[in-house]
Design a protein around this motif. Structure first.
Motif, short mmCIF file in Angstrom:
data_model
loop_
_atom_site.label_atom_id
_atom_site.label_comp_id
_atom_site.label_asym_id
_atom_site.label_seq_id
_atom_site.Cartn_x
_atom_site.Cartn_y
_atom_site.Cartn_z
N ASP A 87 1.02 -1.35 -0.16
CA ASP A 87 -0.07 -0.03 0.05
C ASP A 87 0.85 1.10 0.14
N ARG A 119 2.21 1.67 -3.34
CA ARG A 119 1.19 2.32 -4.34
C ARG A 119 1.07 3.85 -4.02
N ASP A 149 1.66 6.66 -7.09
CA ASP A 149 0.48 7.53 -7.43
C ASP A 149 1.32 9.02 -7.08
N THR A 178 4.95 -6.15 -6.29
CA THR A 178 3.96 -5.27 -6.72
C THR A 178 4.50 -3.98 -7.39
#
Length: 307
Positions: free
Chosen positions: A180, A183, A187, A210
């Motif tokens: 997370d 990410r 972003d 990821t």
């Protein structure tokens, strides 16, 4: 194969043979750099974590072709800013002068960010104040940022979001966060740097999987962050790999052809590459090329150097 190590702490005295103030063996910087080149490294970013360290990173980069410097103040060193003889303004003027006088070899503002795991070195308010101030350097010079984040409870991401229009891009190096957290960084348009410390646990490996390869960069953070036998990533190191690590000896038995046990070196980036290729299911050659291009596009697009 071309590799750029984005995080090499080559100003550390251990690369001159000095450990905790005592000379244990001869200065082996030239031998270490030769091993790096033999491993496929064509460039290194020498980390500057303070005004004095940034000056040393610049000096090293002038002395050795293929080395480039970052200039900034690490969060754990931010308490020294107010103690500077001329105060904070003079400290940051010194950083700016290092950048302006060496634009051909200074490629990033940093290392800067937040580190709440080591508040004994600098309190939160001090870290936050002088992290914010380094966006001024990035905005004034147009340089990308070399970033550090540890256990900040969302403060790092909050500050990055508030200042995202003040810098061109950058990398959060030595990433050890969750999927997370990765990410959130992606972003923000940031890249993520991976070294041995990023690959200690199964949770670390799951998070790194990821991260798209077009947003990865690779580093050693040497002389720290080697991959150890106790790390989850060690199981992914092939015994029949095309590249074999040089022999390592205790510093008391040092010789010029050997690494020093417990002192990570740039050449060991090949182990990080092996693990990353395994995690992403691609060849080492393909991944190395992608990360080289990632790094060049962020930090070297305005640098004239034939890699």
């Amino acid at each position: 194969m071309k590799i750029i190590d984005i995080g090499a702490n080559l100003t550390d005295p251990v690369f001159r043979g000095k450990y905790r103030g005592k000379q244990a063996h001869a200065d082996d910087m030239p031998h270490m750099l030769e091993r790096a080149r033999a491993s496929g490294i064509v460039g290194m970013m020498v980390t500057g974590g303070s005004l004095s360290e940034s000056a040393e990173a610049v000096r090293l980069s002038r002395e050795h072709p293929g080395l480039f410097a970052t200039v900034g103040c690490h969060p754990t060193r931010s308490s020294e800013v107010d103690k500077h003889s001329g105060g904070a303004d003079a400290y940051f003027a010194g950083l700016r002068a290092l950048i302006d006088d060496n634009r051909d070899i200074v490629v990033a503002v940093g290392e800067c960010g937040l580190d709440y795991d080591r508040l004994h070195f600098a309190a939160k308010d001090v870290q936050n104040k002088y992290f914010e101030r380094q966006f001024e350097l990035a905005a004034a010079t147009g340089l990308p940022m070399f970033l550090h984040s540890r256990n900040t409870g969302g403060d790092f991401e909050r500050i990055m979001r508030a200042n995202r229009d003040r810098f061109s891009g950058g990398v959060v190096h030595s990433f050890t966060g969750s999927a997370d957290e990765a990410r959130q960084l992606l972003d923000l348009g940031l890249y993520i740097g991976i070294n041995g410390c990023s690959l200690k646990t199964e949770d670390n490996l799951a998070a790194v999987r990821t991260i798209p390869i077009d947003r990865l960069m690779i580093e050693t953070d040497c002389p720290y962050c080697e991959i150890r036998k106790t790390h989850a990533s060690h199981a992914l190191l092939a015994t029949d790999a095309a590249w074999t690590a040089p022999d390592a000896k205790k510093k008391e038995r040092w010789d010029s052809d050997s690494m020093v046990k417990g002192r990570n070196e740039p050449c060991m980036i090949r182990q990080v590459l092996t693990v990353l290729a395994q995690l992403h299911g691609v060849s080492e050659a393909e991944l190395a090329e992608r990360m080289f291009e990632n790094t060049r596009s962020v930090f070297f697009k305005d640098v004239e150097y034939d890699f």
